[in-house]
Design an enzyme around this catalytic site. Structure first.
Site, mmCIF file in Angstrom:
data_model
loop_
_atom_site.group_PDB
_atom_site.id
_atom_site.type_symbol
_atom_site.label_atom_id
_atom_site.label_comp_id
_atom_site.label_asym_id
_atom_site.label_seq_id
_atom_site.Cartn_x
_atom_site.Cartn_y
_atom_site.Cartn_z
ATOM 1 N N HIS A 177 -7.677 2.459 4.011
ATOM 2 C CA HIS A 177 -7.489 3.281 5.433
ATOM 3 C C HIS A 177 -8.620 3.463 5.953
ATOM 4 O O HIS A 177 -8.036 2.889 7.343
ATOM 5 C CB HIS A 177 -5.998 4.755 5.148
ATOM 6 C CG HIS A 177 -5.041 4.768 4.944
ATOM 7 N ND1 HIS A 177 -4.727 4.597 3.667
ATOM 8 C CD2 HIS A 177 -4.131 5.105 5.423
ATOM 9 C CE1 HIS A 177 -3.024 4.528 3.320
ATOM 10 N NE2 HIS A 177 -3.213 5.296 4.499
ATOM 11 N N CYS B 271 -11.040 3.152 0.425
ATOM 12 C CA CYS B 271 -9.001 3.209 0.617
ATOM 13 C C CYS B 271 -9.218 2.183 1.746
ATOM 14 O O CYS B 271 -10.225 2.586 2.647
ATOM 15 C CB CYS B 271 -9.613 4.649 1.232
ATOM 16 S SG CYS B 271 -7.562 4.924 1.493
ATOM 17 N N CYS C 178 -4.575 -1.292 -1.682
ATOM 18 C CA CYS C 178 -5.025 -0.266 -2.804
ATOM 19 C C CYS C 178 -5.440 0.216 -3.546
ATOM 20 O O CYS C 178 -5.237 -0.233 -3.965
ATOM 21 C CB CYS C 178 -3.506 0.928 -2.421
ATOM 22 S SG CYS C 178 -3.454 2.609 -3.105
ATOM 23 N N ASP D 137 1.065 -1.032 -0.032
ATOM 24 C CA ASP D 137 -0.280 0.405 -0.001
ATOM 25 C C ASP D 137 0.555 1.134 0.059
ATOM 26 O O ASP D 137 2.427 1.037 0.129
ATOM 27 C CB ASP D 137 -0.986 -0.362 1.108
ATOM 28 C CG ASP D 137 -1.507 0.833 1.111
ATOM 29 O OD1 ASP D 137 -2.193 1.737 0.203
ATOM 30 O OD2 ASP D 137 -2.295 1.803 2.951
#
Ligand code: DGL
Length: 269
Positions: free
Chosen positions: A197, A195, A82, A18
């Site tokens: 994250h 995403c 990612c 990522d």
């Protein structure tokens, strides 16, 4: 005695990649699904955030970098954890390298299957929501669902800041997610975490949402795909090592190390 040519059991090696810490949400599920695998996690933090780069700059960066990582770590499988990179370079990577790749792309199909109000939002980086790949997923799988694309300029960086121990005010997170919530005759009832994250902030996303929605995180499905591609774990495999963490900036990241150690000991417990 022909013991010398007997195969030494070897754990599969998985490369998980990522731009930063987001792919750890995918690594966590891979560690759960495949405790026999040795994982090498690479964060290209020297080029973070990927969501702000042009498609050409990102492809020029990621394709050769993955080639170098394959040459160095000889993985049995590579996971591009990612969305911003996968929606752009997955086909280039498959064409360039013989290793099997598993990508991370917006979970539009499952979200539209689950939505009752037929209003779904896709929360990703600006790059991901602009990609033709994402538009094609909507054309192919949204059917009668209304899909709102929300390109968040800052949420990935805010996630990294929060993990670094900085205080990130609720108002900043709330502002990034607000455009996902469409209120009309029918309200949004599912938000795709496009995403890797964002699941790291899930508790705060749930708390700051104007009304409850289903947050769709594809990480468990990605881990199942990884496991299927690897095939069954060998009964005689030696215990896996703790995941190895590599940052292209060369920095050490104690918060990430603690998180990863937490996944590994959760599995061992
Ligand atoms: N974690 C990445 C993703 O899934 C992107 C964050 C960024 O570098 O902008 O899209």
């Amino acid at each position: 005695m022909r013991g010398y040519d007997r195969q030494v059991p070897k754990n599969p090696t998985i490369l998980v990649f990522d731009s930063g810490l987001g792919g750890l949400t995918v690594l966590r599920e891979i560690v759960r699904a495949r405790p026999d695998a040795d994982n090498v996690y690479v964060a290209d933090d020297a080029f973070f955030p990927y969501g702000q780069h042009s498609e050409a700059a990102l492809a020029d960066r990621v394709v050769p970098l993955i080639g170098e990582l394959i040459a160095t770590h000889a993985p049995d499988l590579a996971v591009i954890a990612c969305n911003t990179a996968s929606t752009l370079v997955l086909s280039h990577l498959r064409a360039a390298y013989g290793v099997p790749f598993v990508g991370t792309v917006p979970a539009i199909k499952p979200a539209c299957e689950r939505s009752k109000t037929r209003h779904v939002s896709v929360l990703g980086t600006k790059g991901t929501v602009q990609r033709e790949y994402t538009r094609a997923l909507i054309r192919d799988f949204a059917h009668d669902c209304e899909v709102t694309l929300v390109g968040s300029p800052r949420l990935a960086a805010l996630t990294e800041a929060a993990l670094d121990g900085e205080s990130v005010p609720d108002a900043e997170i709330a502002a990034e997610i607000a455009p996902c919530f469409i209120d009309g005759e029918a309200r949004t009832d599912a938000v795709v975490l496009a995403c890797t994250h964002y699941p790291l902030l899930l508790d705060r996303l749930v708390r700051l949402a104007p009304w409850p929605v289903e947050w769709i995180d594809p990480a468990p499905a990605i881990a199942r795909r990884v496991s299927a591609l690897l095939g069954p774990a060998r009964a005689d495999a030696p215990p896996a090592h703790d995941p190895r963490l590599i940052f292209t900036s060369g920095r050490r990241h104690p918060a990430a190390e603690a998180l990863v150690h937490g996944f590994a000991s959760e599995i061992a417990a």
